[in-house]
Design a protein around this motif. Structure first.
Motif, mmCIF file in Angstrom:
data_model
loop_
_atom_site.group_PDB
_atom_site.id
_atom_site.type_symbol
_atom_site.label_atom_id
_atom_site.label_comp_id
_atom_site.label_asym_id
_atom_site.label_seq_id
_atom_site.Cartn_x
_atom_site.Cartn_y
_atom_site.Cartn_z
ATOM 1 N N LEU A 190 97.691 59.567 72.796
ATOM 2 C CA LEU A 190 96.731 59.472 73.577
ATOM 3 C C LEU A 190 96.918 58.865 75.162
ATOM 4 N N TYR A 191 97.895 58.114 74.975
ATOM 5 C CA TYR A 191 98.189 57.171 76.176
ATOM 6 C C TYR A 191 99.292 58.041 77.045
ATOM 7 N N HIS A 192 99.853 58.972 76.439
ATOM 8 C CA HIS A 192 100.723 59.571 77.283
ATOM 9 C C HIS A 192 100.568 61.183 77.342
ATOM 10 N N SER A 193 101.343 61.738 78.355
ATOM 11 C CA SER A 193 101.033 63.206 78.651
ATOM 12 C C SER A 193 102.496 63.764 79.047
ATOM 13 N N GLY A 194 103.248 64.535 78.224
ATOM 14 C CA GLY A 194 104.764 64.836 78.522
ATOM 15 C C GLY A 194 105.587 63.698 78.560
ATOM 16 N N THR A 195 106.404 63.834 79.616
ATOM 17 C CA THR A 195 107.398 62.669 79.652
ATOM 18 C C THR A 195 107.263 61.919 80.959
ATOM 19 N N VAL A 196 106.486 62.378 81.855
ATOM 20 C CA VAL A 196 106.541 61.604 82.956
ATOM 21 C C VAL A 196 105.509 60.379 83.145
ATOM 22 N N SER A 197 104.624 60.155 81.961
ATOM 23 C CA SER A 197 103.916 59.061 81.785
ATOM 24 C C SER A 197 104.729 57.904 81.409
ATOM 25 N N THR A 198 106.076 58.183 80.676
ATOM 26 C CA THR A 198 106.764 57.110 80.502
ATOM 27 C C THR A 198 107.143 56.291 81.698
ATOM 28 N N GLY A 199 107.141 56.982 82.969
ATOM 29 C CA GLY A 199 107.546 56.440 84.073
ATOM 30 C C GLY A 199 106.306 55.564 84.500
ATOM 31 N N ALA A 200 105.070 55.363 84.030
ATOM 32 C CA ALA A 200 103.944 54.935 84.487
ATOM 33 C C ALA A 200 103.633 53.744 83.746
ATOM 34 N N LYS A 201 103.331 52.656 84.686
ATOM 35 C CA LYS A 201 103.079 51.245 84.055
ATOM 36 C C LYS A 201 101.922 51.076 82.952
ATOM 37 N N GLY A 202 100.769 51.740 83.581
ATOM 38 C CA GLY A 202 99.693 51.783 82.575
ATOM 39 C C GLY A 202 99.874 52.160 81.201
ATOM 40 N N PRO A 203 100.145 53.751 81.057
ATOM 41 C CA PRO A 203 100.591 54.037 79.669
ATOM 42 C C PRO A 203 101.362 53.005 78.942
ATOM 43 N N MET A 204 102.608 52.727 79.844
ATOM 44 C CA MET A 204 103.648 51.934 79.268
ATOM 45 C C MET A 204 103.205 50.681 78.833
ATOM 46 N N ALA A 205 102.206 49.999 79.392
ATOM 47 C CA ALA A 205 101.824 48.758 79.033
ATOM 48 C C ALA A 205 100.831 48.967 77.625
ATOM 49 N N VAL A 206 100.682 49.975 77.267
ATOM 50 C CA VAL A 206 99.907 50.182 75.883
ATOM 51 C C VAL A 206 100.783 50.761 75.031
#
Lengths: 823, 632
Positions: A731-747
């Motif tokens: 739920l917290y991620h989408s594709g691979t690009v969200s792994t470069g975003a602080k919010g999703p990575m914080a969770v």
């Protein structure tokens, strides 16, 4: 309709309207704190009180009181003013006045009302709240000392999100809003509560002390993550998207967002963004000028002749995709594709062969009024959370009967009265067949004007509810009941999400879902719909624009295979990271190794690291253009910030490449839209001017099938083995690009392997233990997460993280037989 | 006896029960309501059982524990039938004598009889006691005749006759019509016509409907519903089923306070027995009507007596009200049409059906019909539960039934309608007690609380007390109630502490009007009533508190001082010995003096000073004279 008078103005409004809504329509301003358009009437703050001639002797809450014929309303009087002022004094008795340091200052409803009602002094005094601030999580700060108890956070989390993080606890003055057992917030972090809070009690932490609201420039655009196509409004300052602003006036999402949309934006301002082109020299990628990089790329591609292929991501705008297509044409190749798992084949082949169309038939808002909903896979909420919230509301407000065909439990299966058809992994098809067979057996099927009925009947002989029940582990009665509900509903919806981790049986599932949509009459019926929703922001655009292999062309997997064997000499990858996200890593590795590789991306992804030329491209926040979401809604992106360094839009890069190869490219994005509209079915009549705040849905609210042809689909066979690994989206991620975003990575900061309690106990595993999974093609290892949603013997891992190298064992299977080994 | 499958079987079972009962056989009944249990009814029960056996009269006498008789001041109560001899304040050691004298020798035990505190007259029969004589106990009456755990006892007093009539002789429309014609109004407080309310739920679209019993009685000092539920749960269930049949519900809930364990257990027994006899469950009495009922225990919030809060609580949500409309009749429990009535209302239903609307509507006043149970408490001689026809005057209830104010004190005020009711002064004592008259007078019927106050009661302090209760119980959902009550309480507390200021009365008045006019539910809308009614009738007390720091009732501790009158003090030392704070100095034959700095105003000295001397005076609003400890 009802006629009434407000402040002497005569108006006619719907009989369902409240006084407040009627006043709003009449242009009469009534102040509110606890009212929100999208929430059920609540009436707690008592700011919106008005006088009604027919109800003398007391003040009437305008936000909860329905209008009645002949009602005469006064929205303001000395008495009302006095009471509102007193209520404000009451609220200010214990509200901690910290406006100078409160992030809400300048857009705080309480501050504005205090000003409007000139509450200069307070006749009352009392203790101030002295509660600790909840800042355990990095995304949402809760400072309950500022809370006015409007309950919007409680209600939005319950009514819209369906999560229920908050509740009121204690009573009287002690009343406060708390989480379960008054612990730190731990939820989906969609931030709907942040967007609803009228004061500074719930704030987005990443935005703290970043800007005063009036310092922000607001730019309306579309979220770049999933196919839901939520509109977002950037709040920009200093060429950074500082925050996502609440805006319920645009788009289809009513201001609702998920964690990705609200807190996943930071990657656009990441210092890891590529800012200069790179060219491989002496085995190393080195920064160079655009001219140089373009020349190297052009030379490499030219050298490949027609032995090359182009693979695009589905987060490019329609205009950019149009240029991708033009480039392929200019290069003289039909080797063109997107989404390497060919996961879209449910739409491009499944729907095409049955319904003659390649898109969802309905629009999202219609689902809120459905009586029956079938979700194929519980993951639908994970891939399309905001559409999932519409389903929540259908269940809650319309008592829709929700059936989930699921290999694991999830948000949907927890909704009130949801029926979960929990099956052995990979057997969704069998259950869809069984539902069709029940419809036919019980005479519930709508068969008028439908082709292929007899063939389907024959094919379904082996898929009676009882037979499928035995094979899949689902109750036969539940299957029958689901079939009956779908057949009998006035309005019904079938949902199926597709995406890179859901490659298996993608075409077959589309066909089976279409069969069901035909037999239930869902396809093409107003109010009902079959929804095949793409994982990426412009998945539907890519299908509409036909970013697909030509007749003689190769698809993505085939191109990679061909590149591996040397059949293709060059690959141009735009916004894709196959090494991380495509099935079959060995295949991808070989292809990247062997070919001349041009990669265009935001980051130096694992794929880009293998490239010969890397073009630094731009994020969705840095470009204009259009996306088409999973319900065919074309919406506009707008430039929020300028790209970092020398990064260029995909549009500009593609434009130059086309020109280098002697082609003609549109000069602007607008020109490109006009050109693509002219040649894209469904878009012919669409112009940019038609894309208003709600965008434009091509094909209309209901897209009529062009054919009604049932096609038999063979069911699947259960995977052998004691343990099976499911691959999917978190739920917290989408594709691979969200792994470069602080919010999703914080969770969710790293890959994990999820398993049920029973398995965890048997394998003596607890949260955080390292687990290795051995499969036929290789092995992966990650930390363990123990949950309750997985049945015995079933494990799950999300596919977003490059370091997991999941595609060493994931080769597009529905489930992977694995052997777990505790490390 | 097993399942009863038809009205005929019900009647033959009833006959069988009655035939086994000899009306002339002595029957000892012992009140086992909560109040009597608190005063030792349990021990009396053990003694009775033992003594009956010991004296060898097990066969000659029957013995029954019953629900609350209402005369709680005088419990434990034993009544011996057929004569109806009533013994009060019975203790275990009285039992042997009661049996040997009254049962065996037909002699009255004089010392256990009721003595009128005003006339000194004794009454040997229950019906002669003034407390009972002036009541009309149509609902509460059965309490003393039946064992609440016995379905047979309930059948013996015409139980389930109304249900049988309803299911076999009446259409749902007729049932609603009967209740409408009876003009029964809800006993929970608002007094909404029950038949009209039933009709709303009946006509609301939906297949699934619910009926709910509101037994979340929360008014301090009020326990009418508790006594009915503890003493006659079958009547409540019968009423509920009749209502369910009328509106088309097959499921019911009883929401009972956690603090009413006896009500819960008696109710549970009643449900179990009714199920066993087919008087609950599937195909009741062979009529085809199904009805099940569940008991839900409230967690102790006053607000849950408010119907939408109760329904929220029943659903497992926080007990907070919802905005109305929608009303529960259209959107209630789980969003389905729901009819919710209070215990006493439901208990009136069998009566309305059995005796008919004409009988019922002949009782009472123009717009308030039938009887009403009041919980008569406070400074009154006969505290207890009182059931009178609507329209009885406050004076009759307090003086005729209640026996007036004890210790020769002056009556000052009566608070009706629970914590958010109003205080009425002496000149309104002739107010007829019904829904409209009480409201007109500035009080309200509420659920039937009635608290009598004498001259020693400070009305400012009373208002403060009720607002403190309401401030604790405000759910906190809407702003005016959450904060308005607290601010009023703050002003009142200041006043009783001698910190009142000019302008406080006006501010109180404004706060009261704002809270009343803008709160969400009845709690907030009525919470200012104690303030408004005392301000209306006892404004001078407020003024005295503010302007002269004086408490006219000499009740507010911060505003009074104890002073020993040098002219009267005989130097006996009684006060000195009593003082717990060593605040009194003095020696034998010397005038005693109170050290005001040490005095905690416990009133001990005042009570200790021999009446003949009457030397301790309570001063308020005036300086305390300086006294010297000189020789008497």
């Amino acid at each position: 309709m009802v006629n009434l008078t407000i402040d002497g103005k005569q108006i006619t409004v719907s009989k369902k309207a409240t006084i407040y809504e009627a006043a709003k329509e009449a242009g009469v301003h009534i102040p509110v704190l606890c009212y929100a358009k999208k929430l059920l009437p609540y009436g707690a703050c008592r700011i919106c009180l008005v006088e009604v001639e027919q109800m003398k002797g007391r003040l009437i809450p305008s936000c909860t009181t329905p209008v009645t014929e002949g009602m005469v309303v006064n929205s303001i009087s000395d008495e009302i003013r006095k009471v509102r002022k007193t209520v404000l004094e009451f609220l200010l008795v214990n509200h901690v006045v910290e406006c100078p340091v409160c992030d809400k200052g300048g857009e705080c409803d309480l501050q504005d009302l205090t000003y409007e009602y000139e509450v200069v002094t307070n006749r009352f005094e009392g203790e101030k709240f002295d509660l600790p601030t909840d800042e355990i999580n990095p995304l949402i700060e809760r400072n309950m000392n500022r809370c006015v108890l409007c309950g919007k956070c409680v209600r939005v989390c319950d009514e819209i999100v369906g999560y229920g993080s908050y509740s009121f606890i204690n009573r009287g003055f002690e009343t406060k809003i708390a989480t379960a057992f008054d612990r730190g917030l731990n939820c989906e972090f969609c931030g709907q509560c942040v967007s609803m809070c009228p004061v500074g009690a719930i704030l987005p932490r990443p935005f703290k002390f970043k800007a005063r609201p009036w310092q922000l420039k607001e730019v309306d655009s579309v979220c770049g993550y999933c196919g839901n196509g939520c509109t977002v409004t950037f709040g920009t300052k200093d060429n950074e998207v500082q925050t996502i602003r609440f805006n319920d006036k645009n788009g289809v999402n009513d201001g609702n967002l998920c964690i990705r949309g609200r807190f996943g934006i930071s990657y656009v301002n990441s210092d890891k963004r590529l800012t200069r082109p790179l060219v491989r020299r002496n085995g190393h990628l080195t920064e160079t000028s655009w001219d140089d990089a373009i020349q190297v790329a052009v030379a490499g591609l030219k050298a490949a002749g027609d032995k090359l292929g182009v693979i695009s991501g589905a987060r490019l705008t329609n205009e950019e995709l149009f240029l991708v297509k033009q480039l392929a044409k200019t290069l003289g190749t039909e080797n063109l594709d997107h989404s390497g798992g060919e996961c879209y084949k449910g739409v491009t082949e499944g729907l095409k062969e049955t319904l003659g169309i390649q898109a969802s038939t309905g629009t999202f808002p219609q689902v809120e009024h459905c009586d029956a909903i079938l979700s194929i896979r519980s993951d639908f909420y994970e891939t399309h959370p905001v559409f999932g919230m519409v389903v929540n509301q259908a269940v809650r407000n319309n008592e829709a009967k929700l059936t989930v065909i699921a290999d694991k439990r999830g948000k949907f299966t927890k909704l009130p009265n949801a029926r979960t058809l929990l099956h052995k992994p990979g057997l969704e098809l069998n259950i869809l067949n069984a539902i069709c067979s029940v419809l036919l057996d019980e005479g519930l099927a709508k068969t008028d004007g439908i082709e292929g009925l007899n063939e389907l009947k024959d094919a379904l002989k082996d898929y009676s509810a009882d037979a499928v029940a035995a094979a899949t582990g689902v109750g036969a009665d539940a299957i029958k009941q689901a079939a009956r509900e779908l057949a009998q509903a006035d309005n019904a919806a079938i949902l199926l999400a597709y995406g890179l981790p859901y490659t298996a049986y993608s075409k077959e599932l589309g066909t089976a879902a279409a069969n069901l949509a035909l037999l239930t009459g869902i396809a093409g019926r107003p109010g009902s719909g079959l929804y095949l929703c793409g994982e990426k922001a412009n998945s539907q655009g890519a299908v509409d624009l036909s970013i697909l292999p030509g007749e003689k062309g190769l698809g993505a997997q085939q191109m990679l295979a061909a590149a591996g064997t040397g059949e293709l000499k060059a690959l141009y990858l735009i916004g894709e990271d196959p090494l991380t996200s495509y099935p079959d890593r060995a295949l991808v590795e070989k292809a990247l190794e062997a070919s001349f590789l041009v990669v265009q991306d935001l980051f130096l992804s694992p794929t880009a690291q293998k490239a010969d030329v890397v073009f630094p491209a731009t994020s969705f926040a840095e470009k204009d253009g259009t996306f088409t979401n999973a319900e065919r809604r074309i919406q506009r992106l707008r430039v929020g910030i300028t790209p970092p360094g020398e990064a260029r839009t995909d549009f500009a890069i593609l434009q130059q490449l086309i020109q280098e190869f002697g082609g003609q490219a549109p000069a602007t994005s607008a020109e490109a839209f006009a050109a693509l509209a002219a040649e894209t079915p469904g878009y012919e009549m669409v112009s940019l001017e038609m894309l208003g705040p709600q965008g434009y849905v091509w094909g209309g609210d209901i897209l009529q099938p062009e054919s009604k042809k049932l096609l038999p689909v063979a069911g699947a066979v259960a995977v052998d083995g004691d343990y099976q690994l499911l691959v999917g989206s978190s739920l917290y991620h989408s594709g691979t690009v969200s792994t470069g975003a602080k919010g999703p990575m914080a969770v969710v900061s790293e890959p994990y392997i999820e398993l049920g309690r029973e398995d965890a106990a048997a394998l003596k595993l607890v949260d955080g233990d390292l687990l290795k999974l051995k499969a036929a093609a290789g092995e992966i290892q990650a930390k363990v997460k123990v949950d309750r949603r997985l049945p015995k013997g079933v494990l799950f891992t999300p596919y977003h993280f490059s370091q997991l190298e999941l595609n060493r064992i994931y080769r597009g299977q529905a489930a992977i037989a694995v052997e777990p080994v505790k490390q | 006896m097993s399942r009863i499958n038809s009205p005929a079987e019900l009647e033959s079972f009833r006959k069988e029960i009655l035939s086994q009962r000899d009306p002339d056989k002595p029957c000892i009944t012992l009140c086992s309501g909560s109040a009597c249990l608190a005063t030792g009814s349990g021990k009396v029960f053990a003694a009775l059982e033992q003594e009956i056996e010991k004296q060898g009269i097990t066969a000659e006498v029957s013995f029954r524990t019953t629900g609350c008789h209402g005369f709680c001041e005088q419990g434990p109560i034993v009544v011996i039938y057929p004569q109806g001899i009533c013994y009060l304040k019975v203790q275990p050691e009285d039992i042997a004598e009661i049996i040997s004298a009254t049962i065996k020798e037909q002699k009255i035990v004089e010392r256990l009889l009721y003595v009128d505190p005003n006339t000194g007259e004794k009454s040997s029969l229950e019906e002669d006691i003034p407390f009972y004589k002036h009541q009309q106990r149509l609902v509460l009456g059965a309490n003393r005749k039946i064992d609440p755990k016995s379905l047979e006892d309930y059948l013996a007093v015409e139980g389930y006759q109304a249900l049988a009539k309803t299911l076999f002789e009446m259409t749902p429309e007729q049932v609603v019509g009967e209740v409408k014609d009876a003009k029964l109004r809800g006993r929970g407080g608002a007094g909404f016509p029950s038949g009209v309310k039933w009709d709303f739920a009946r006509n609301a679209p939906g297949d699934q409907k619910y009926v709910v019993v509101n037994c979340d009685e929360g008014d301090p000092g009020a326990y009418m519903d508790r006594s009915v539920m503890e003493g006659n749960p079958f009547a409540v269930l019968e009423g509920l089923m009749i209502g369910a049949y009328a509106i088309g519900a097959n499921e019911g809930y009883v929401y009972v306070r956690q603090e009413y364990p006896l009500a819960v257990s008696n109710l549970a027994i009643a449900i179990e027995k009714a199920e066993k006899y087919g008087l609950l469950g599937k195909d009741i009495l062979g009529s085809g009507f199904d009805f099940t009922v569940k008991v839900h225990r409230g967690a102790g919030a006053f607000i849950c007596g408010e119907e939408t809060s109760l329904l929220n609580s029943l659903e497992g949500k926080p007990g907070e009200p919802n905005a109305r409309p929608p009303f529960p009749a259209t959107k209630g429990l789980w969003g389905k049409p729901t009819n919710i009535n209070n215990v006493e209302t439901w208990a009136n239903i069998p009566l309305v059906i059995n005796k008919g609307a004409d009988f019922f509507s002949a009782i009472g006043t123009e717009n308030s019909k039938g009887t009403k149970i009041f919980s008569l408490v406070g400074k009154v001689n006969n505290t207890g539960l009182v059931e009178v026809p609507m329209g009885a005057s406050l004076r009759d209830i307090i003086f005729k039934i209640g026996g007036g104010v004890p210790d020769g004190k002056q009556f000052k005020a009566v608070q009706t309608g629970g914590p958010s009711g109003g205080c009425l002064p002496e000149n309104l004592l002739d107010t007829k007690v019904d829904f409209d008259e009480l409201t007109k007078a500035g009080a309200m019927m509420g659920s039937g609380g009635m608290i009598v106050m004498d001259e020693d009661t400070c009305l400012v302090d009373i208002a403060r007390y009720f607002l403190e209760f309401l401030s604790d119980e405000s759910c906190g959902k809407c702003t005016p109630c959450r904060e308005g009550i607290r601010q009023m309480l703050k002003i009142l507390t200041n006043m009783t502490n001698g910190l009142g200021q000019e302008g406080d009365i006006e501010l109180l008045q404004e706060l009261a009007e704002t809270t009343k006019g803008s709160s969400m539910c009845a709690l907030g809308k009525t919470a200012p009533n104690p303030v408004l009614s005392t301000l209306k009738h006892f404004r001078h007390e407020y003024e005295a508190h503010i302007n002269h720091q004086k408490c006219p009732a000499l009740a507010c501790k911060e505003l009074i001082a104890f002073y020993i009158d040098p002219d009267k003090c005989k130097g006996c030392g009684a006060c000195l010995r009593k003082c717990p704070a060593d605040a009194i100095t003095g020696e034998k034959k010397k005038i005693h003096v109170v050290d005001q700095g040490k005095c905690t105003r416990c009133k001990g000295c005042f009570e200790a000073c021999p009446a003949a001397f009457d030397a301790v005076r309570i001063l308020s609003g005036e300086p305390v004279p300086v006294a010297v400890p000189e020789e008497v």
